[in-house]
Design an enzyme around this catalytic site. Sequence first.
Site, PDB file in Angstrom:
ATOM      1  N   ILE A   1       0.853  -1.193   0.000  1.00  0.00           N
ATOM      2  CA  ILE A   1       0.000   0.000   0.000  1.00  0.00           C
ATOM      3  C   ILE A   1       0.881   1.233   0.000  1.00  0.00           C
ATOM      4  O   ILE A   1       1.721   1.389   0.889  1.00  0.00           O
ATOM      5  CB  ILE A   1      -0.905   0.051   1.258  1.00  0.00           C
TER       6      ILE A   1
ATOM      7  N   GLY B   1      -0.996 -19.714   6.021  1.00  0.00           N
ATOM      8  CA  GLY B   1       0.260 -19.016   5.763  1.00  0.00           C
ATOM      9  C   GLY B   1       0.225 -17.548   6.146  1.00  0.00           C
ATOM     10  O   GLY B   1       1.098 -16.769   5.761  1.00  0.00           O
TER      11      GLY B   1
ATOM     12  N   ASP C   1       4.522  -5.915  16.063  1.00  0.00           N
ATOM     13  CA  ASP C   1       4.642  -5.578  14.644  1.00  0.00           C
ATOM     14  C   ASP C   1       3.891  -4.286  14.329  1.00  0.00           C
ATOM     15  O   ASP C   1       4.424  -3.379  13.686  1.00  0.00           O
ATOM     16  CB  ASP C   1       4.106  -6.753  13.813  1.00  0.00           C
TER      17      ASP C   1
ATOM     18  N   LYS D   1       5.233  -0.281  13.152  1.00  0.00           N
ATOM     19  CA  LYS D   1       4.694   0.456  12.005  1.00  0.00           C
ATOM     20  C   LYS D   1       4.104   1.800  12.432  1.00  0.00           C
ATOM     21  O   LYS D   1       4.274   2.797  11.738  1.00  0.00           O
ATOM     22  CB  LYS D   1       3.650  -0.401  11.302  1.00  0.00           C
TER      23      LYS D   1
END
Lengths: 411, 411
Positions: free
Chosen positions: B129, B180, B194, B198
């Site tokens: 993005i 996955g 995580d 960001k």
Amino acid sequence: MDVAILGYGVVGSGTARLLEKISGDAALRALPLRLKYILDIRDFPGDPLERLVTHNFNAILGDPDVRVVAETMGGLHPAFEYVLACLRAGKSVVTSNKELVAAKGYALLQAARENNANFLFEGSVGGGIPIIRPLSQCLCANEIAEVAGILNGTTNFILTRMLGDAMPFGRALQMAQENGYAERDPSADIGGADACRKICILATLAFGRHVYPEQVRTEGIEGITPEDAAYADRLDCSIKLLARAKRLPDGRITACVAPMLVPREGSLLACVSDVNNAILIRGDAVGDVIFYGRGAGPEPTASAVVADILDCARHIDRRRHFEWEDGAPDYVAPAEDDIAKFYARVSCDDEPSARKQVLQAFPGASFIEIDGARPGDLAFVILPTKDGQMRAALAGLAGVKAEMVMRVAGF
Amino acid sequence: MDVAILGYGVVGSGTARLLEKISGDAALRALPLRLKYILDIRDFPGDPLERLVTHNFNAILGDPDVRVVAETMGGLHPAFEYVLACLRAGKSVVTSNKELVAAKGYALLQAARENNANFLFEGSVGGGIPIIRPLSQCLCANEIAEVAGILNGTTNFILTRMLGDAMPFGRALQMAQENGYAERDPSADIGGADACRKICILATLAFGRHVYPEQVRTEGIEGITPEDAAYADRLDCSIKLLARAKRLPDGRITACVAPMLVPREGSLLACVSDVNNAILIRGDAVGDVIFYGRGAGPEPTASAVVADILDCARHIDRRRHFEWEDGAPDYVAPAEDDIAKFYARVSCDDEPSARKQVLQAFPGASFIEIDGARPGDLAFVILPTKDGQMRAALAGLAGVKAEMVMRVAGF
């Protein structure tokens, strides 16, 4: 470095205000920008920037200190002549004028290249939503398969009222005008011409060849009735004025602007309400990305114009990489060849006969049943078929009049 | 011009494939890019790019033809040392490594500036993005008030299953792993680390000062139960792991990562499902803009990494304007001072007493009633109050145990 603004209307005055506001910012101290001229045919007595207003374009053109010009006049003439003259004089130009970019973008980019200047137009699509730079830079490693979007805030506001509040078209348009979302002459919005210019710009950038507005079949929202809203709701769909362009396997593209039924489930575009815009880009590596925000208004558009001014100022004498080829008459495939799923609403005198004919002409068609349907009204969904064939078959039904035909959009 | 890739894992191999694929493109003919080295400690016998694999970082560092290096190893060490060495050798570096940018971005940008090289990191947030460039360039005329988003696809997939399909957390996590979407050790996703990295990068860019992960209170989604999902549904809210950062009037900012209740009506973020990401930027001129797409996966992230490589290659010897100040210990206000509306779920033995105490401690609190509530379970919404005060008051209730506390997000 001096800046001039051409046109002191809604976007031009928003641009001037924002430029003045940020000129004191710490981050910009290294970049002393000064607004020197505002070109307009009118005077603005009492305006805080009155002293900058000039009626003389040649004063701007001949001033070597003016290195960046923002064109916010709108319309093709004299905007085109002014922009071309500025580029030929080596000045960089930024614009929010979609009509200009859609009709003359190729010629103006050529002039920019020949004169080592920049021609930027982030504000021409989606107001302040960043889309031109992301598409041309961030997604440049992608082969783009499709660009689609809700590109006109006025029509999206009207459709939101018609579907959410069961308002008829005329009343919703009036409400848009009362809120300042529609102009007194709303025909470019309502009829789709505004969205058409924007999809031309996006398709040009996405696929690398200029697409001209006259190549894109454009339908407006005037014909949509509360019945269509009710039938769409029954299908759990919104109605959106969508602009779409897709790459075809043979190197051509297909492009159109039309109201379409968008399934509410699984599509973010169906959730975009009021004056907001949303633009979907489908790339082979990135998948679907969507850019969303208010698509119009002086502040959002000025935000994009000023960002372009700063980009020009920071990269004066260096060229940004915007390139595309000129268009060609056969580059956009005829809309008649598009294959899509369709919604149709027809009126008829003999309903049983009409139903029978519909099922014969369109095998697998399914009727939409709603409470309180008007007698003689029928609505149905046609399985994917060629646009031209579908219209011919619809016209061939005896005693049946097509009132409204819309695509059912799949994403 | 030669390119090296450091790390031939998921993103690195995606980057190599995409680079090879586009190297034949007409648009890139003017820019002859050649992938010359792939650094990895492993060998890849039979891989089509096996001949490029090296274990020797110094061969890359010492090769003057390598002008652009893509770091896709992940982790802090030796990524930091390698990137720093490359920048000091005047090579431009692009990375998708959010841990590296969040922890060392300021130092690396300084090294880039001192050595007239570029350090780009579009792939570090939101996968493919476009967000770093739009935020730093297209929205540069805005004062940003807030940045918020769903920045982790794994947790959004799990929450979508928990709320949409009434799946318990463990089963939804297992499903994410089977698809996955989650790593074997999913703790950085599930626990919020995580998303924290960001939001640090986004807040740093938006507000101009480095924000370090240890400054941001971070909560994960482990504690959310099917009961929370049912209570949220009753309020017509989704539960999303949101990362948010806001500017405060005193020049500091507030930032946090936590699961929050997001009203479904009127917020596009509530509609973002599965592994998708969405990032909202609130600017004073542009209003709210949202960027949406798949937030992870080799192809989307490679799309961003390759776009950065092309940008570096096109602007070799010219610097991109990325600047920010270093952080400061008191720059991020304590999360205890944040004022928000809260959802709380508690367990108790004596329900009438608990209800009475809740209403005394939190005037205006409203209980959420659902069918089939567990005996002794109570859930309620607390009117806007300071985070620290609310937690202290909740802890002070007699015979009442707080099981889950979440903010109710307003946009």
